[in-house]
Each structure stands twice: as C-alpha cells, then as structure tokens.
Design an enzyme around this catalytic site. Structure first.
Site, PDB file in Angstrom:
ATOM      1  N   TYR A   1       0.857  -1.181   0.000  1.00 38.97           N
ATOM      2  CA  TYR A   1       0.000   0.000   0.000  1.00 38.97           C
ATOM      3  C   TYR A   1       0.901   1.242   0.000  1.00 38.97           C
ATOM      4  CZ  TYR A   1      -4.415   2.446   0.658  1.00 38.97           C
ATOM      5  OH  TYR A   1      -5.506   3.245   0.477  1.00 38.97           O
TER       6      TYR A   1
ATOM      7  N   LYS B   1     -19.450 -21.211 -11.571  1.00 35.53           N
ATOM      8  CA  LYS B   1     -18.682 -20.930 -12.788  1.00 35.53           C
ATOM      9  C   LYS B   1     -17.289 -20.411 -12.428  1.00 35.53           C
ATOM     10  CE  LYS B   1     -19.055 -20.940 -17.284  1.00 35.53           C
ATOM     11  NZ  LYS B   1     -20.106 -20.261 -18.046  1.00 35.53           N
TER      12      LYS B   1
ATOM     13  N   GLU C   1     -23.372 -14.682 -18.819  1.00 34.31           N
ATOM     14  CA  GLU C   1     -23.946 -15.966 -18.416  1.00 34.31           C
ATOM     15  C   GLU C   1     -25.438 -15.815 -18.122  1.00 34.31           C
ATOM     16  OE1 GLU C   1     -23.023 -20.034 -17.737  1.00 34.31           O
ATOM     17  OE2 GLU C   1     -21.666 -18.408 -18.272  1.00 34.31           O
ATOM     18  N   ASP C   2     -26.227 -16.760 -18.600  1.00 31.58           N
ATOM     19  CA  ASP C   2     -27.638 -16.909 -18.212  1.00 31.58           C
ATOM     20  C   ASP C   2     -28.437 -15.626 -18.415  1.00 31.58           C
ATOM     21  OD1 ASP C   2     -26.937 -19.441 -17.594  1.00 31.58           O
ATOM     22  OD2 ASP C   2     -27.072 -19.242 -15.430  1.00 31.58           O
TER      23      ASP C   2
ATOM     24  N   ASP D   1     -23.180 -19.231 -22.885  1.00 31.95           N
ATOM     25  CA  ASP D   1     -24.358 -20.007 -23.288  1.00 31.95           C
ATOM     26  C   ASP D   1     -24.430 -20.134 -24.799  1.00 31.95           C
ATOM     27  OD1 ASP D   1     -25.076 -20.124 -20.623  1.00 31.95           O
ATOM     28  OD2 ASP D   1     -26.270 -18.301 -20.732  1.00 31.95           O
TER      29      ASP D   1
ATOM     30  N   GLY E   1     -33.009 -20.702 -29.500  1.00 32.44           N
ATOM     31  CA  GLY E   1     -32.502 -19.742 -28.530  1.00 32.44           C
ATOM     32  C   GLY E   1     -31.071 -19.353 -28.840  1.00 32.44           C
TER      33      GLY E   1
END
Length: 657
Positions: free
Chosen positions: A39, A94, A136-137, A162, A196
């Site tokens: 840091y 995932k 996703e989805d 997908d 789809g």
C-alpha cells in the site's frame, strides 16, 4: 434420490462456510515493510507506471488473469428468470470451474438490471477492472444485442458462454461424430430443435465449419422456421428461415443426417429417428432430460451415434471443455476479442484431443474406465488434464495469427511448457530435467513393460522425444495392450522389447549376476533362474552393462524386494556404506526433497551425512541450490535426546567433509 441430492447439495453450499469462493492474497503481509510495499507509499510506483503505459496493468495487477462472470438472472440454467440473487450460486460455481481448470481468477457479478442498454452501460464501465467478460444466463434475444454492444465498446474479450461455449463443444462433437458415421459436414442435412441463443450460435459456428445454410432446418415451439413466418420471429432467426412448405418436425426429420436438440424433453421420438439417414448423429442436449434418451434413440436406429448434456451417458457435451481454456489463451496474449478464428481453433483442438489416446489420469478420474475414440467417446472428458495443455495454445496462436493479440508470445514452445504448471505442480521443478533429456535422449528400460501405465507413459515419452523406452515383457501381450489402449507406439520404430525367455544377452547376464553374487550364496542355477524370471534383475543388468542408461521398476511387488535385486547388481559409490531413497514433495509453499524415506530405518550419523551429500547432488540435477535441514525433534540443540545428538554428529561430519 432427489431429496438426497438436494440435501447433499445444500450442505455442500452451506458448510463449512457459506458459498464456494474466498479471496486470498498472493503476497505476504506480515510486517511494516510488506505494508509499505503493498500500500502506501510503494503502491504509488505501480500506479504511476500504469498511468504512463496502461498495458503494464497486466504485469503489475491481477487484471490480466481476472474475468468477470456477469448475469442478470433472466435465463438461469433450466430455472428460468429467477433473478440475479438466486443466480449467484451458479455464478460462484462458474468461478470455481475457471479457477480449477485454468487458474483464472473470477469475480461473479449479479446485476439487478433487465434493461439491455443500462445493463451494457454497467458492464462496460467495469473494463478497467477485468481482463475479460463472461456473460452468463441472459435470455434471448436480448443476449445477442448485449454481447454485440459490449464487443463494440470494450477492448477486452466478451464471451457469452451459453452461446459460444455451447457452440464450440457442439462443433467438436459434430466434427468427430461425422468422422464416426463417415459423413462430410458440407453434405449433411441438419435439423435443429430450438432457436434460442445457444442453438443459433451453434448453427453460426457449424456454418463457419462448412455446413451449408440451405441444409439447415430449425424447429421451435411454433414449428419450422420458414421464410415469411410472423409468429415468434426475430432478426436472428430470420437468418435461418428456409424457403420451404415444411411446417413440423415430422416434415423435416425424414432423411436428416444430424439432429441438434437445444430445446426441451421428449421432442424427438424413436419413430422419427428411424426416418433419419442411416446412420444418424443425434445431439440431444436439453437438461436434465434430453430431447430423446439414448436408449430410446437406439430403438429407432441401433447404429445411431448419440451425445447428450448429461454425465450419466457417453459423450457429454459440457461447456467446461471450452470456456476455461479459451479465456486462458485469450488472456495470455492480451486478446481484444474472442473471434471466429479462436473459436474454430478451440473446436479443432478439442476434437483432435479425443482422437489421441487417453492418459491414466483421465481413467483414474472416471473410476478406471478406459476411453478410445469412437461412438461412445466423441469428445474429451472434462477432467482430461491435456485440455489445458492443448486448447489455450491453439487459441492463443489463432489470436496472434488473426491480429487481435496485444501481447503476442515470442517463445511459443516455452509458453506451451508453462501451461503444464497449471496442471502438474511438478512442471516447474522437472523442467530442467526434461530440457536435458530433450537435448540428449537416453535409453530407459522399464521392468514392468506389460503395465498399462508404463505403455501410456511410453507413448508420452516417444511423443515428447524425451527417451527411447525399452520394455521388458511378452511382445504379443504388449502389442495387444497397445491396441486396447489405442496407442500409436510401433515396436522397433518407437521402442524396443526385451523378452525374458528370448533375452539375447541371457548367457552374459546370468554369468555376470553369478560373478557379482557368488560370495553371497547365489549358485549358477540361482542366477539363471533370476535372469529368466525377474524383470527387475534384467533391467538392472542392462543398465550395469550399458545397454540402457536408466531403469524404472516397482509398479508391483514390495519396495524391499526390488531394492535387494538392485543391490545384487549395482555397486555402491566409494566410501558409501549403503544406498538411500529420496522423495520430492511439490507443495504450495515450495518443493522439498526428503531423505531417507525407504531404506535406512535407524541410520547412523555417518549414513545421515552420506545421505545429505548424495541428496544435495540430486537436488543440483534439478537446477536448484541445495539447502539442507537435519531434522529431529529438537530446535538448535534444545535437547540431548539420542536422536538430536545423532543429528549433531551428522552435522559435524558434514562440516568436516
């Protein structure tokens, strides 16, 4: 059974701590100096370098190995629009797959936004954080527009799994399925059930692979997708609208070569399979129940080749074969997109891997089951470690050749070797050994030449050019096993066989064994029997007399018995009182050599000193500088117990030597 699985799954997600992920630092933080580096003030140097050159973020931060798995929960698995919060377990899963299979770190982002444009704004604003976006989805057709707009706005890979992950795995299964049934992709007719995002992406990729668009028919819940249809149409389906009078699945299935199902259960019947061109290729990928169960499809045509999305049937089409590895390759070259060339490279890599023989690691992961390319093994299994070694490299090369790599790889052979470190912890420490072996291949004799593991190892050794194997065993049995395992080994061309009953050096070997052991009570008859019946003895004699450079033995039998045979052939080094054994442990914290692990149960100080000296020599062969710890229960002389005193004496001897 369902209740049992449900209880087990919920307990898995709940215990010992909720969820499937944690964030772990990669740098130590134990003192003030570490704090000043991590840091303020040290971090300012990294910030300044990135401000000067943004590409440095890949080497100074996690961004180059960080992917966002993003959803709005509008089309989650087979559960539908359950919302982003309920989708979180899937996204965490995932993330775990990314890390497990390709070493990629993931933040899962569940975004509470269903307006496509606002969703795009949110995700696009996160580009400084991530090296890639895995969508996703997300329901169709919005998912098409979302991906397209994000690709236009972002300079990192955006990949809707997908669509494209499914397409790549389907492409590999179709490529190899057509090989099995003996048909050409440019000539087949395909019927697709479902329209789809996944189905349309599969068709797009298959067309890129050579499938003619006019040979495709799509059937959705409104029937055949035909030119001029109004109900349930969108611009993405329109691309595949056929100029036909056919209206139902029954109309289009007759004479079709391939059925691709990405729809729902029990869409296809055995009677319809019987109408397909012989033999048909059927990919019934709906989950959890496919469009047709394999046993039902086989009633329609026993010669049908079938793939499903389920793990309890052969030929599971699973996206995990693709997405971890295509992102690995894309991130490693700093790709700005995942383009068609990279997708097709992934298809070809996955398909080609199924043609190669499987390793014993794959077999062990699946209960000892053996796999070879054919109707029940079209694509690799998800736990095949070679996916990581092959697919990312093909994808990375395709990215470079297609001009989308911002950090092209200079030494591609070194990159391919580096991928082994994701799969095998031994990869880094073994590298100098393999390098020397490649530069100076030796002859290695295997005592158990009829072992399946030895034969699989021999195939790898031959492919990699590491050594020339000599296998002790019966030639006929070795040939049978090579055929059974689907290996490509050729006797005399790739390796040599030593048959105990036809050993060309039999006379020489037994006489030497007798000469070495006559004072230990071994008679000529004993020596002859040992050379005829004990492969470890013969292997040792071959090494002793220069017919081989090294030997491996002990896949069966007791360690002590093999060791006794070795002692009967090999002489010890001068001033060495006995041999000792050394093991290499590859741990998260580093690599450790431990000796003596098998031979001397209660060594003397002299033997401990010898073991340390010989062990240090072994460590140097790995290109490492040896640092030795003599271990007892005592720290720096805090005890005068005999075991601690023994180590003190050994240390004194080492210093003198």
């Amino acid at each position: 059974m369902k209740e049992s699985l449900e209880d087990e799954a919920l307990d898995y997600h709940r215990s010992p701590r909720p969820g499937k992920l944690e964030i772990t630092p990669t740098k130590r933080m134990v003192n003030q100096r570490d704090l000043s580096l991590a840091y303020s003030p040290g971090v300012a140097f990294a910030c300044t370098r990135i401000a000067e050159d943004p590409s440095r973020a890949a080497s100074l931060t996690t961004r180059g190995n960080l992917v966002a798995v993003v959803t709005n929960g509008t089309a989650v698995l087979g559960l539908g629009a359950i919302g982003p919060l309920a989708a979180k377990p899937v996204m965490e899963g995932k993330a775990v797959l990314f890390k497990k299979f390709s070493g990629i770190d993931v933040f899962d982002l569940e975004i509470n936004e269903t307006d496509p444009d606002r969703f795009v704004d949110i995700v696009a604003s996160l580009e400084p954080t991530f090296g890639g976006i895995n969508l996703e989805d997300i329901k169709a057709p919005e998912c098409f527009d979302i991906e397209r707009k994000l690709k236009e706005r972002m300079c990192i890979p955006v990949f809707h799994d997908d669509q494209h992950g499914t397409a790549i795995c389907v492409g590999a299964a179709v490529r190899n399925g057509l090989r099995v049934i003996g048909k050409n992709i440019s000539e087949v007719r395909l019927v697709c059930s479902g329209a789809g995002s996944a189905a349309l992406a599969c068709l797009d990729l298959l067309v890129g692979m050579g499938l003619h668009r006019e040979n495709i028919r799509i059937v959705d819940r409104n029937g055949v997708v035909y030119a001029g249809r109004k109900d349930g149409m969108d611009p993405y389906k329109e691309r595949y609208a056929a100029d036909t009078r056919q209206r139902t699945l029954d109309d289009v299935i007759a004479g079709a070569d391939v059925f691709l199902g990405l729809s729902g259960p029990k869409v296809l019947t055995a009677a319809q399979v019987a109408q397909m061109a012989d033999p048909p290729l059927i990919l019934a990928l709906a989950n959890p129940e496919p469009e047709i169960l394999p046993e039902e499809a086989l009633k329609g045509n026993p010669r049908a080749v079938i793939a499903t999305g389920r793990s309890d049937y052969p030929n599971q089409v699973n996206n995990v074969l693709c997405f971890p590895y295509i992102f690995r390759g894309a991130l490693d070259v700093g790709a700005t997109v995942i383009n068609e060339a990279m997708k097709i490279a992934a298809v070809e890599a996955i398909a080609d891997l199924a043609l190669a023989e499987t390793s014993d690691l794959v077999s062990l992961a699946y209960g000892g089951q053996k796999f070879s390319f054919g109707r029940d093994y079209l694509i690799p299994k998800p736990f095949d470690p070679r996916l990581m070694l092959i697919v990312p490299a093909r994808v990375a090369r395709a990215a470079m050749e297609s001009g989308v790599a911002t950090r092209p790889i200079g030494d591609f052979a070194a990159y391919q070797r580096s991928l082994q470190n994701f799969v095998y912890r031994t990869g880094m420490v073994m590298r100098p050994v393999f390098e020397r072996a490649l530069n100076s291949p030796r002859r290695v004799i295997y005592a158990e030449g009829e072992s399946r593991r030895v034969l699989q190892a021999a195939q790898v050794l031959v492919d990699d050019g590491i050594c020339r194997p000599l296998l002790i065993g019966r030639a006929g049995r070795i040939q049978e096993l090579i055929a059974e395992l689907g290996l490509r080994l050729k006797p005399q061309l790739d390796f040599d066989i030593v048959e105990l009953a036809a050993n060309p050096h039999y006379e020489r070997d037994w006489k030497l064994l007798h000469e070495l052991n006559s004072r230990r009570g071994i008679t000529p008859d004993d020596a002859q029997t040992l050379v005829l019946t004990h492969p470890t003895v013969v292997a040792a004699l071959y090494v002793r007399q220069g017919d081989a450079d090294a030997m491996l033995c002990g896949l069966s039998g007791r360690f002590s018995e093999h060791l006794d045979h070795m002692r009967s052939v090999f002489e010890r080094r001068k001033r060495a009182t006995d041999c000792s054994a050394i093991d290499l442990l590859c741990l998260e914290s580093g690599n450790y050599f431990i000796a003596d692990t098998h031979v001397n149960y209660d060594p003397t100080p002299e033997q401990i000193a010898e073991t340390a000296i010989l062990g240090a020599d072994i460590v140097r062969r790995f290109g490492l500088h040896p640092r030795i710890a003599l271990l007892s229960h005592s720290n720096f002389g805090s005890s005068n117990h005999p075991s601690a005193e023994k180590m003190r004496k050994a240390l004194s001897l080492l210093r003198k030597k």
